[in-house]
Design a protein around this motif. Structure first.
Motif, PDB file in Angstrom:
ATOM      1  N   VAL A 164       0.834  -1.194   0.000  1.00 40.76           N
ATOM      2  CA  VAL A 164       0.000   0.000   0.000  1.00 40.76           C
ATOM      3  C   VAL A 164       0.873   1.251   0.000  1.00 40.76           C
ATOM      4  O   VAL A 164       0.594   2.230  -0.703  1.00 40.76           O
ATOM      5  CB  VAL A 164      -0.954  -0.010   1.206  1.00 40.76           C
ATOM      6  N   LEU A 165       1.947   1.233   0.767  1.00 43.29           N
ATOM      7  CA  LEU A 165       2.884   2.358   0.767  1.00 43.29           C
ATOM      8  C   LEU A 165       3.485   2.578  -0.612  1.00 43.29           C
ATOM      9  O   LEU A 165       3.620   3.716  -1.074  1.00 43.29           O
ATOM     10  CB  LEU A 165       3.995   2.116   1.788  1.00 43.29           C
ATOM     11  N   TRP A 166       3.840   1.494  -1.269  1.00 42.73           N
ATOM     12  CA  TRP A 166       4.458   1.609  -2.597  1.00 42.73           C
ATOM     13  C   TRP A 166       3.483   2.180  -3.620  1.00 42.73           C
ATOM     14  O   TRP A 166       3.840   3.070  -4.399  1.00 42.73           O
ATOM     15  CB  TRP A 166       4.954   0.233  -3.051  1.00 42.73           C
ATOM     16  N   LEU A 167       2.265   1.706  -3.613  1.00 41.89           N
ATOM     17  CA  LEU A 167       1.273   2.247  -4.530  1.00 41.89           C
ATOM     18  C   LEU A 167       0.979   3.719  -4.241  1.00 41.89           C
ATOM     19  O   LEU A 167       0.676   4.499  -5.155  1.00 41.89           O
ATOM     20  CB  LEU A 167      -0.029   1.442  -4.434  1.00 41.89           C
ATOM     21  N   SER A 168       1.080   4.109  -2.973  1.00 46.60           N
ATOM     22  CA  SER A 168       0.715   5.467  -2.540  1.00 46.60           C
ATOM     23  C   SER A 168       1.860   6.463  -2.645  1.00 46.60           C
ATOM     24  O   SER A 168       1.626   7.673  -2.495  1.00 46.60           O
ATOM     25  CB  SER A 168       0.236   5.435  -1.086  1.00 46.60           C
ATOM     26  N   ARG A 169       3.061   6.032  -2.882  1.00 46.24           N
ATOM     27  CA  ARG A 169       4.253   6.864  -2.762  1.00 46.24           C
ATOM     28  C   ARG A 169       4.123   8.214  -3.485  1.00 46.24           C
ATOM     29  O   ARG A 169       4.017   8.295  -4.679  1.00 46.24           O
ATOM     30  CB  ARG A 169       5.471   6.104  -3.282  1.00 46.24           C
ATOM     31  N   GLU A 170       4.084   9.275  -2.699  1.00 49.19           N
ATOM     32  CA  GLU A 170       4.033  10.658  -3.190  1.00 49.19           C
ATOM     33  C   GLU A 170       2.995  10.848  -4.294  1.00 49.19           C
ATOM     34  O   GLU A 170       3.176  11.655  -5.209  1.00 49.19           O
ATOM     35  CB  GLU A 170       5.421  11.090  -3.666  1.00 49.19           C
ATOM     36  N   ALA A 171       1.903  10.121  -4.212  1.00 50.64           N
ATOM     37  CA  ALA A 171       0.855  10.210  -5.246  1.00 50.64           C
ATOM     38  C   ALA A 171       0.089  11.522  -5.118  1.00 50.64           C
ATOM     39  O   ALA A 171      -0.073  12.069  -4.026  1.00 50.64           O
ATOM     40  CB  ALA A 171      -0.099   9.026  -5.127  1.00 50.64           C
ATOM     41  N   GLU A 205      -6.112   4.416   9.856  1.00 49.54           N
ATOM     42  CA  GLU A 205      -4.983   3.745   9.212  1.00 49.54           C
ATOM     43  C   GLU A 205      -4.672   4.387   7.858  1.00 49.54           C
ATOM     44  O   GLU A 205      -3.516   4.470   7.444  1.00 49.54           O
ATOM     45  CB  GLU A 205      -5.290   2.258   9.041  1.00 49.54           C
ATOM     46  N   ALA A 206      -5.709   4.853   7.166  1.00 48.84           N
ATOM     47  CA  ALA A 206      -5.488   5.541   5.894  1.00 48.84           C
ATOM     48  C   ALA A 206      -4.659   6.802   6.099  1.00 48.84           C
ATOM     49  O   ALA A 206      -3.786   7.132   5.275  1.00 48.84           O
ATOM     50  CB  ALA A 206      -6.833   5.882   5.250  1.00 48.84           C
ATOM     51  N   VAL A 207      -4.917   7.519   7.175  1.00 51.96           N
ATOM     52  CA  VAL A 207      -4.140   8.719   7.483  1.00 51.96           C
ATOM     53  C   VAL A 207      -2.678   8.371   7.738  1.00 51.96           C
ATOM     54  O   VAL A 207      -1.764   9.089   7.300  1.00 51.96           O
ATOM     55  CB  VAL A 207      -4.755   9.447   8.698  1.00 51.96           C
ATOM     56  N   LYS A 208      -2.423   7.274   8.422  1.00 51.60           N
ATOM     57  CA  LYS A 208      -1.042   6.835   8.659  1.00 51.60           C
ATOM     58  C   LYS A 208      -0.322   6.595   7.331  1.00 51.60           C
ATOM     59  O   LYS A 208       0.845   6.974   7.158  1.00 51.60           O
ATOM     60  CB  LYS A 208      -1.023   5.569   9.508  1.00 51.60           C
ATOM     61  N   ILE A 209      -1.015   5.942   6.398  1.00 52.55           N
ATOM     62  CA  ILE A 209      -0.432   5.693   5.073  1.00 52.55           C
ATOM     63  C   ILE A 209      -0.130   7.007   4.373  1.00 52.55           C
ATOM     64  O   ILE A 209       0.943   7.206   3.791  1.00 52.55           O
ATOM     65  CB  ILE A 209      -1.385   4.829   4.222  1.00 52.55           C
ATOM     66  N   ALA A 210      -1.097   7.924   4.410  1.00 52.58           N
ATOM     67  CA  ALA A 210      -0.931   9.208   3.715  1.00 52.58           C
ATOM     68  C   ALA A 210       0.276   9.971   4.247  1.00 52.58           C
ATOM     69  O   ALA A 210       1.045  10.558   3.476  1.00 52.58           O
ATOM     70  CB  ALA A 210      -2.200  10.035   3.860  1.00 52.58           C
ATOM     71  N   LYS A 211       0.432   9.976   5.557  1.00 52.99           N
ATOM     72  CA  LYS A 211       1.576  10.677   6.150  1.00 52.99           C
ATOM     73  C   LYS A 211       2.896  10.018   5.770  1.00 52.99           C
ATOM     74  O   LYS A 211       3.856  10.698   5.389  1.00 52.99           O
ATOM     75  CB  LYS A 211       1.422  10.723   7.668  1.00 52.99           C
ATOM     76  N   ALA A 212       2.945   8.705   5.865  1.00 57.63           N
ATOM     77  CA  ALA A 212       4.191   7.991   5.579  1.00 57.63           C
ATOM     78  C   ALA A 212       4.573   8.070   4.105  1.00 57.63           C
ATOM     79  O   ALA A 212       5.755   8.156   3.758  1.00 57.63           O
ATOM     80  CB  ALA A 212       4.066   6.532   6.005  1.00 57.63           C
ATOM     81  N   ALA A 213       3.572   8.030   3.215  1.00 56.99           N
ATOM     82  CA  ALA A 213       3.840   8.027   1.774  1.00 56.99           C
ATOM     83  C   ALA A 213       3.860   9.428   1.181  1.00 56.99           C
ATOM     84  O   ALA A 213       4.075   9.590  -0.020  1.00 56.99           O
ATOM     85  CB  ALA A 213       2.782   7.185   1.066  1.00 56.99           C
ATOM     86  N   LYS A 214       3.607  10.451   1.999  1.00 61.55           N
ATOM     87  CA  LYS A 214       3.602  11.848   1.548  1.00 61.55           C
ATOM     88  C   LYS A 214       2.590  12.064   0.420  1.00 61.55           C
ATOM     89  O   LYS A 214       2.902  12.603  -0.640  1.00 61.55           O
ATOM     90  CB  LYS A 214       5.001  12.280   1.122  1.00 61.55           C
ATOM     91  N   VAL A 215       1.383  11.604   0.670  1.00 66.83           N
ATOM     92  CA  VAL A 215       0.301  11.705  -0.308  1.00 66.83           C
ATOM     93  C   VAL A 215      -0.200  13.142  -0.375  1.00 66.83           C
ATOM     94  O   VAL A 215      -0.380  13.791   0.653  1.00 66.83           O
ATOM     95  CB  VAL A 215      -0.846  10.750   0.099  1.00 66.83           C
ATOM     96  N   LYS A 216      -0.443  13.631  -1.568  1.00 65.36           N
ATOM     97  CA  LYS A 216      -0.906  15.009  -1.724  1.00 65.36           C
ATOM     98  C   LYS A 216      -2.400  15.145  -1.413  1.00 65.36           C
ATOM     99  O   LYS A 216      -2.827  16.124  -0.815  1.00 65.36           O
ATOM    100  CB  LYS A 216      -0.596  15.511  -3.132  1.00 65.36           C
ATOM    101  N   GLN A 217      -3.198  14.188  -1.844  1.00 66.85           N
ATOM    102  CA  GLN A 217      -4.643  14.232  -1.577  1.00 66.85           C
ATOM    103  C   GLN A 217      -5.128  12.848  -1.189  1.00 66.85           C
ATOM    104  O   GLN A 217      -4.989  11.894  -1.963  1.00 66.85           O
ATOM    105  CB  GLN A 217      -5.420  14.712  -2.795  1.00 66.85           C
ATOM    106  N   LEU A 218      -5.712  12.717  -0.006  1.00 67.95           N
ATOM    107  CA  LEU A 218      -6.228  11.451   0.495  1.00 67.95           C
ATOM    108  C   LEU A 218      -7.740  11.441   0.311  1.00 67.95           C
ATOM    109  O   LEU A 218      -8.434  12.369   0.739  1.00 67.95           O
ATOM    110  CB  LEU A 218      -5.874  11.274   1.967  1.00 67.95           C
ATOM    111  N   ILE A 219      -8.251  10.375  -0.310  1.00 70.33           N
ATOM    112  CA  ILE A 219      -9.684  10.268  -0.576  1.00 70.33           C
ATOM    113  C   ILE A 219     -10.193   8.981   0.056  1.00 70.33           C
ATOM    114  O   ILE A 219      -9.840   7.877  -0.376  1.00 70.33           O
ATOM    115  CB  ILE A 219      -9.966  10.277  -2.096  1.00 70.33           C
ATOM    116  N   LEU A 220     -11.005   9.111   1.089  1.00 73.59           N
ATOM    117  CA  LEU A 220     -11.524   7.951   1.810  1.00 73.59           C
ATOM    118  C   LEU A 220     -12.684   7.349   1.032  1.00 73.59           C
ATOM    119  O   LEU A 220     -13.585   8.051   0.588  1.00 73.59           O
ATOM    120  CB  LEU A 220     -11.957   8.363   3.210  1.00 73.59           C
TER     121      LEU A 220
END
Length: 295
Positions: free
Chosen positions: A188-195, A226-241
């Motif tokens: 999940v981190l890899w797919l999310s990386r700086e997306a 848990e989604a927020v944890k992923i977003a922070k770790a992967a430096k996601v620009k926009q998180l959509i639940l």
């Protein structure tokens, strides 16, 4: 759409459709999103939202698209038999999914759900050009300038997540996956990386997930925390639940969205009719006041 990266949500629920007066603002259709990227149309999952998407496509036929399934639990395929463009000759759809654990292909599984006594007409009645492709987890698909990456998700029966890359922009579709208790999921981190945008399973709250009376551990879904944890770790620009639980009504989701936005400011909740356009320097969002007005 030749020079655009446009995302639209047609179904945002999980498990079962839940239409009604309490779900009007976010919608009651199950999983289906559309990406129009660099002149290509990609569709992810075929829940009941696919029927509504299909109706919107009828005015501009012939049409062609790439349809990617994360897996074939009912809430992700039950819109396919009602996808009208698939019944129209001259349309073309390339359909992708990983084989089921028992080896069944995506063609077999879509065929089987349309057999008697479950459905009145077989898949063979569809007159569009349907081309089926069995993916391997980790496989990369190139479609023109687009690169679609895949990774395994943690879900009963196996599911796959997708990441679409185009001209330096990226969006990940990661639904039906359960977090691990002691670490963040590397896939999940890899797919999310700086997306630029990550659409992610947030079916439950932590309180629901760990409830002593009805624990959701092992059910194959995650929480917004848990989604927020992923977003922070992967430096996601926009998180959509995404993949909202059918028991979560509009008011509940409003409160959930407020809490999530406080935890990670660049967080929104998916809703039917939501449109997102990714751009190199800025992101534009369009949220309809009433879902029915934007279908």
């Amino acid at each position: 759409m030749q020079n655009q990266f446009h995302i639209k949500f047609w179904g945002v629920r999980g498990s079962i459709p839940c239409p009604g007066t309490d779900t009007v603002r976010y919608g009651g259709n199950t999983s289906c999103i559309e990406m129009q990227v660099g002149g290509e149309r990609l569709i992810f999952d075929g829940g009941t939202g696919l029927r509504v998407l299909g109706e919107s496509m009828l005015a501009k036929m012939p049409v062609q698209a790439h349809l990617f399934f994360t897996h074939t639990h009912w809430d992700h395929i039950q819109g396919f038999p009602f996808f009208v463009p698939a019944f129209v000759k001259g349309n073309r759809f390339r359909i992708y999914a990983i084989p089921a654990p028992n080896g069944a292909t995506i063609e077999q599984r879509l065929h089987d759900q349309m057999l008697h006594p479950n459905f009145p007409v077989p898949l063979q009645i569809m007159q569009a050009d349907l081309q089926f492709y069995d993916l391997e987890i980790g496989e990369t698909i190139k479609i023109g300038e687009l690169v679609v990456e895949t990774a395994r998700l943690n879900h009963p029966g196996v599911a796959v997540g997708y990441r679409v890359n185009w001209r330096g922009l990226s969006a990940a579709y990661i639904t039906d996956t359960e977090h691990f208790p002691d670490r963040l999921d590397e896939n999940v981190l890899w797919l999310s990386r700086e997306a630029d945008a990550v659409i992610i399973d947030a079916t439950y709250t932590d309180e629901e997930y760990y409830d002593d009376k009805c624990s959701k551990v092992g059910w194959g879904h995650s929480t917004w925390q848990e989604a927020v944890k992923i977003a922070k770790a992967a430096k996601v620009k926009q998180l959509i639940l995404f993949h909202h639980d059918p028991s979560h009504n509009d008011d509940f989701l409003d409160r959930l969205g407020e809490q999530a936005a406080l935890a990670y400011p660049n967080t929104i909740l998916a809703r039917e009719g939501l449109s997102i356009e990714l751009m190199e320097t800025t992101k534009r969002f369009s949220i309809p006041k009433q879902i029915t007005n934007d279908r």
